[in-house]
Design a protein around this motif. Structure first.
Motif, PDB file in Angstrom:
ATOM      1  N   UNK A  96      11.878  -5.360  41.191  1.00 60.33           N
ATOM      2  CA  UNK A  96      12.118  -6.215  40.183  1.00 60.33           C
ATOM      3  C   UNK A  96      11.771  -4.338  39.261  1.00 60.33           C
ATOM      4  N   UNK A  97      12.974  -4.717  38.041  1.00 60.37           N
ATOM      5  CA  UNK A  97      12.690  -3.988  37.148  1.00 60.37           C
ATOM      6  C   UNK A  97      11.015  -4.569  36.156  1.00 60.37           C
ATOM      7  N   UNK A  98      10.151  -3.883  36.018  1.00 60.29           N
ATOM      8  CA  UNK A  98       9.131  -4.780  34.747  1.00 60.29           C
ATOM      9  C   UNK A  98       9.234  -3.802  33.472  1.00 60.29           C
ATOM     10  N   UNK A  99       9.537  -4.468  32.474  1.00 58.46           N
ATOM     11  CA  UNK A  99       9.498  -3.671  31.292  1.00 58.46           C
ATOM     12  C   UNK A  99       8.615  -4.436  30.066  1.00 58.46           C
ATOM     13  N   UNK A 116       0.826  -0.836  -0.424  1.00 60.01           N
ATOM     14  CA  UNK A 116       0.441   0.471   0.229  1.00 60.01           C
ATOM     15  C   UNK A 116       1.179   1.014   0.055  1.00 60.01           C
ATOM     16  N   UNK A 117       0.263   2.441   0.375  1.00 53.39           N
ATOM     17  CA  UNK A 117       0.966   3.622   0.094  1.00 53.39           C
ATOM     18  C   UNK A 117       0.970   4.125   1.553  1.00 53.39           C
ATOM     19  N   UNK A 118       0.203   3.939   2.335  1.00 49.07           N
ATOM     20  CA  UNK A 118      -0.386   4.411   3.602  1.00 49.07           C
ATOM     21  C   UNK A 118       0.425   2.953   4.623  1.00 49.07           C
ATOM     22  N   UNK A 119       0.806   3.622   5.900  1.00 49.98           N
ATOM     23  CA  UNK A 119       0.521   2.503   6.723  1.00 49.98           C
ATOM     24  C   UNK A 119       1.426   3.798   8.323  1.00 49.98           C
ATOM     25  N   UNK A 120       0.702   2.843   9.384  1.00 50.46           N
ATOM     26  CA  UNK A 120       0.606   3.623  10.294  1.00 50.46           C
ATOM     27  C   UNK A 120       0.544   2.721  12.165  1.00 50.46           C
ATOM     28  N   UNK A 121       1.029   2.735  13.163  1.00 53.28           N
ATOM     29  CA  UNK A 121       1.137   1.631  13.969  1.00 53.28           C
ATOM     30  C   UNK A 121       0.990   2.745  15.453  1.00 53.28           C
ATOM     31  N   UNK A 122       0.103   2.316  16.723  1.00 50.29           N
ATOM     32  CA  UNK A 122       0.217   3.038  17.717  1.00 50.29           C
ATOM     33  C   UNK A 122       1.289   2.050  18.906  1.00 50.29           C
ATOM     34  N   UNK A 123       1.154   2.361  19.430  1.00 48.73           N
ATOM     35  CA  UNK A 123       1.556   1.632  21.206  1.00 48.73           C
ATOM     36  C   UNK A 123       1.927   1.788  22.010  1.00 48.73           C
ATOM     37  N   UNK A 124       1.951   1.944  23.273  1.00 49.94           N
ATOM     38  CA  UNK A 124       2.109   1.736  24.445  1.00 49.94           C
ATOM     39  C   UNK A 124       3.103   0.963  25.284  1.00 49.94           C
ATOM     40  N   UNK A 125       3.999   1.902  25.945  1.00 45.70           N
ATOM     41  CA  UNK A 125       4.997   0.987  27.164  1.00 45.70           C
ATOM     42  C   UNK A 125       4.671   2.178  28.658  1.00 45.70           C
ATOM     43  N   UNK A 126       6.207   0.822  29.234  1.00 50.89           N
ATOM     44  CA  UNK A 126       6.252   1.076  30.567  1.00 50.89           C
ATOM     45  C   UNK A 126       7.336   0.499  30.472  1.00 50.89           C
ATOM     46  N   UNK A 127       8.196   1.458  32.205  1.00 47.02           N
ATOM     47  CA  UNK A 127       9.322   0.514  32.413  1.00 47.02           C
ATOM     48  C   UNK A 127       9.144   1.412  33.970  1.00 47.02           C
ATOM     49  N   UNK A 128       8.810   0.557  34.790  1.00 41.53           N
ATOM     50  CA  UNK A 128       8.083   0.057  36.345  1.00 41.53           C
ATOM     51  C   UNK A 128       9.022  -0.322  37.241  1.00 41.53           C
ATOM     52  N   UNK A 129       9.594  -0.191  38.673  1.00 48.01           N
ATOM     53  CA  UNK A 129       9.739  -0.751  39.487  1.00 48.01           C
ATOM     54  C   UNK A 129       9.584  -1.099  40.291  1.00 48.01           C
ATOM     55  N   UNK A 130       8.835  -1.915  40.573  1.00 49.22           N
ATOM     56  CA  UNK A 130       7.808  -3.150  41.685  1.00 49.22           C
ATOM     57  C   UNK A 130       9.508  -3.417  42.528  1.00 49.22           C
ATOM     58  N   UNK A 131       9.212  -2.534  42.921  1.00 41.85           N
ATOM     59  CA  UNK A 131      10.257  -3.610  44.886  1.00 41.85           C
ATOM     60  C   UNK A 131      11.837  -3.364  44.305  1.00 41.85           C
ATOM     61  N   UNK A 136       1.665  -6.470  18.366  1.00 40.77           N
ATOM     62  CA  UNK A 136       2.746  -6.388  18.711  1.00 40.77           C
ATOM     63  C   UNK A 136       3.647  -7.161  19.932  1.00 40.77           C
ATOM     64  N   UNK A 137       3.421  -7.899  21.006  1.00 45.67           N
ATOM     65  CA  UNK A 137       3.793  -7.680  22.056  1.00 45.67           C
ATOM     66  C   UNK A 137       4.947  -7.666  22.917  1.00 45.67           C
ATOM     67  N   UNK A 138       5.429  -7.306  23.953  1.00 48.27           N
ATOM     68  CA  UNK A 138       6.907  -8.111  24.473  1.00 48.27           C
ATOM     69  C   UNK A 138       6.574  -7.077  25.868  1.00 48.27           C
ATOM     70  N   UNK A 139       7.610  -8.133  26.636  1.00 51.32           N
ATOM     71  CA  UNK A 139       7.442  -7.990  28.167  1.00 51.32           C
ATOM     72  C   UNK A 139       8.027  -8.666  28.574  1.00 51.32           C
ATOM     73  N   UNK A 140       8.914  -8.117  29.737  1.00 49.46           N
ATOM     74  CA  UNK A 140       9.686  -8.808  30.880  1.00 49.46           C
ATOM     75  C   UNK A 140      10.485  -8.101  32.238  1.00 49.46           C
ATOM     76  N   UNK A 141      11.538  -9.632  32.907  1.00 48.58           N
ATOM     77  CA  UNK A 141      11.356  -8.659  34.600  1.00 48.58           C
ATOM     78  C   UNK A 141      12.963  -8.687  34.407  1.00 48.58           C
ATOM     79  N   UNK A 142      14.022  -8.004  35.250  1.00 50.23           N
ATOM     80  CA  UNK A 142      14.976  -8.150  35.301  1.00 50.23           C
ATOM     81  C   UNK A 142      14.692  -7.499  36.941  1.00 50.23           C
TER      82      UNK A 142
END
Length: 685
Positions: free
Chosen positions: A395-398, A378-393, A410-416
């Motif tokens: 644990x870093x959640x992103x 096509x000739x038009x493309x678009x995307x929208x997304x929400x993201x987070x990076x949070x300290x839970x005690x 698309x979904x990506x989630x993880x913890x450090x």
């Protein structure tokens, strides 16, 4: 505009000579070592391993180190080795304990040990000199404080004649010389950046100073109170976890096993790279404090293959315009992009939202292969997304959730998280639907390019049983729900890495690394009836590396490596490959440095190819791929005749034992060797 940039740069250069003649390059050697280590650790097969921008990003950060006494969380997160948890701890320490008097005091901050301190040291400072008021924007000293002018000039060429230069113009040969030219003029202070970059690739014609095939420029205002960033000209956009918008490189799967999945966004960045893709041309601005608003608009030309009329393939990214056919397609497509981002800093992290709309003046049609079925059209493309990076005690959640115009997601989630006193764990999950068409995205994953058609789980663990030993490893399991390149059906795979890193002393280091990747691949064989049958089988590539580094004395460093590779393609027998190298770095004085290496390699075919990172000119990424049998030798000299001038020169030659022709197509060389020479001069005031 080009004349204006040249004139402005010259005026600022003259001012800098008078007012700021002091040389601030005191950490240069330390930074060079860090850049070398960053590239050495990176996986050359990773889709994130793409260009010089990652190297330049680290070098720019070292040139303008982050002030740990004043930087907010956003700025601290730009430093490699600092995540949200450590950044918050730094701010808490200087607020509740005392300001930092020395960088070494960072070891008093919870979460920072000796290893992390050495990683961040080249990129941080405690500050020096008087602070200029944020309101003094009309005072020229505000804009030129910390200013430095840089002029780069680079030349490189393959010494043997290649096929493209033997052929005439009408036979599809190269139109220009075999030389590669690069030049860049840049002025950068604490709050202002001006840049002009020009490049000619080998084979591209060059008729004069204004006819470079690639020219990039920008004017940028940085860190001016709530005006966090303003760029006019060329810029990059890297937000969230990269599912919607991400330009430039990022550390992916490699030796840094606990930092592979999570990304610390860079936001709007001024662009000065010679890579001819992955940037935008127009204007972008970020404004605000804890709540930030970003807006951007870009209108640039792209090069694409024409199918017929106004129908094209997706624009190319190689940037080559060397033949008549390539030159006729140069800049034949226009791409517009606009959008924005909202980002809120909370007491425990960040929340963000990103959206864009892209428009092309021609219709893009994907290829007709099975694996192209869900590609963008096509000739038009678009995307929208929400993201987070949070300290839970502790644990870093992103994570990030995104949706493209056609309904793909698309979904990506993880913890450090720490898992004990000396153990860190990273867990990541990704799910990119087969019809997710975020054409400006570049999220973590196994497949190269935009995040699409992938489901995966990543687990990384790092454990330090003692101060001198580190054990680390990861395993990543993934599945492709729809056919990918070279297949006609869904496939799956996994890869893993194990690493033992031992620091016997500050002078002697050793590591042992094992790595393996297994994927399902298709192959064909003849059935009983004589018909070709398409079958599915596992392909596996495994490597074992032993690496030793010894600092003999302050002037001499030795490095040795041995690597063995075993590869089995689907439906074929296993093959083997080997690499051995020995190199030496000799630094006879503060103005001289020499790197030399001799490598011996022996592989049964391309399937068992081996890689080696090489020291090279500043901002030049050099990761050699070697296969079949032969030797490689290179010598790199670095000389600083004056405080304001630095010169690099490199000669490299690869000799093959069992070949009479090297390369292929227009790059083919008659003979069993290929040699290259490169020279670069930097003037820095």
């Amino acid at each position: 505009m080009m004349k204006y940039l040249y004139l402005t740069g010259l005026l600022l250069y003259c001012h800098a000579v008078v007012v700021f003649a002091q040389d601030k390059d005191s950490t240069r050697a330390e930074v060079q070592e860090d850049l070398e280590q960053a590239l050495e650790d990176f996986d050359p097969e990773s889709p994130e391993f793409n260009n010089e921008r990652l190297v330049q990003y680290l070098q720019d950060l070292a040139d303008q180190p982050v002030n740990i006494n004043t930087a907010d969380t956003d700025i601290l997160l730009q430093v490699p080795g600092i995540n949200l948890k450590i950044g918050r701890s730094i701010i808490e320490y200087r607020s509740k304990v005392k300001p930092f008097e020395r960088v070494d005091e960072l070891v008093n901050v919870p979460g920072i040990g000796a290893v992390t301190l050495e990683k961040v040291r080249p990129y941080v400072t405690v500050g020096s000199g008087p602070s200029l008021g944020r309101t003094l924007y009309t005072d020229h000293r505000y804009w030129t404080y910390g200013g430095r002018t840089e002029l780069y000039s680079r030349f490189g060429q393959t010494l043997e004649q290649q096929e493209g230069y033997r052929r005439g113009r009408s036979a599809g040969g190269y139109l220009g010389s075999a030389a590669k030219y690069y030049q860049r003029l840049r002025y950068k202070s604490n709050h202002l950046s001006l840049n002009l970059t020009q490049e000619k690739d080998p084979g591209e014609p060059l008729t004069g100073p204004g006819s470079f095939d690639y020219t990039s420029w920008h004017i940028a205002l940085e860190d001016n109170g709530k005006l966090r960033k303003f760029v006019a000209g060329d810029f990059g956009l890297s937000f969230g976890q990269g599912l919607v918008l991400w330009d430039g490189g990022a550390f992916g799967k490699g030796r840094e096993v606990t930092g592979a999945v999570n990304r610390n966004e860079r936001g709007v960045s001024s662009y000065s790279s010679a890579r001819e893709a992955g940037f935008h041309r127009g204007a972008a601005v970020t404004y605000g404090g804890r709540f930030q608003v970003t807006g951007f608009y870009s209108h640039r030309k792209r090069t694409a293959s024409v199918i017929r009329g106004d129908t094209i393939r997706f624009p190319k990214s190689d940037g080559y315009h060397r033949t008549v056919n390539e030159l006729n397609q140069r800049n034949n497509t226009r791409q517009k992009l606009y959008g924005g981002r909202l980002r809120m800093e909370l007491p425990f992290g960040f929340l963000g939202a990103t959206a864009y709309q892209a428009m092309f003046n021609r219709y893009i049609k994907p290829g007709s292969s099975v694996y192209n079925r869900y590609d963008f059209s096509g000739s038009y493309a678009s995307a929208v997304g929400v993201d987070y990076s949070l300290m839970l005690g502790h644990i870093l959640a992103f994570g990030e959730v995104a949706r493209s115009r056609n309904g793909g997601y698309g979904v990506i989630a993880g913890i450090e998280s720490p898992a004990g006193k000396n153990t860190d764990v990273t867990l990541g999950y990704r799910r990119y639907s087969k019809d997710f068409q975020s054409i400006m995205g570049n999220g973590f994953g196994e497949s190269s390019g935009e995040p699409q058609n992938e489901l995966g789980v990543y687990l990384g663990v790092r454990h330090a049983p003692g101060s001198r030993i580190t054990l680390s490893g990861y395993i990543d399991q993934y599945r492709f729900p729809a056919p990918r390149f070279g297949t006609h059906q869904p496939t799956r795979g996994y890869d893993w890495l194990g690493l033992i890193d031992v620091r016997f002393s500050k002078r002697l280091q050793f590591y042992l690394q094992a790595r393996s990747e297994t994927k399902e691949e298709e192959y064909e064989e003849t059935g009983p009836s004589g018909r070709l049958l398409r079958k599915l089988d596992h392909a596996r590539r495994t490597s074992l590396r032993i690496h030793l580094e010894y600092q003999v004395n302050p002037k001499v460093r030795l490095r040795a490596r041995g690597e063995a590779v075993k590869s089995r393609k689907a439906g074929e027998k296993a093959e083997h490959g080997y690499l051995l190298y020995q190199d030496i770095r000799f630094t006879p004085g503060p103005r001289w440095k020499a790197d030399a290496r001799i490598t011996v390699f022996d592989t049964e075919s391309f399937n068992t190819r081996v890689y080696q990172f090489e020291n090279d000119l500043l901002y030049v990424l050099s990761n050699q791929m070697l296969f079949e049998q032969g030797q490689r030798l290179y010598l790199l000299l670095n000389y600083k005749p004056f405080d304001f001038m630095e010169i690099w020169g490199k000669f490299g030659i690869t000799i093959y034992e069992d070949r009479h022709v090297t390369g292929s197509g227009l790059d083919e060389i008659q003979g069993n060797r290929r040699s290259d020479i490169r020279v670069q001069v930097r003037i820095r005031i």
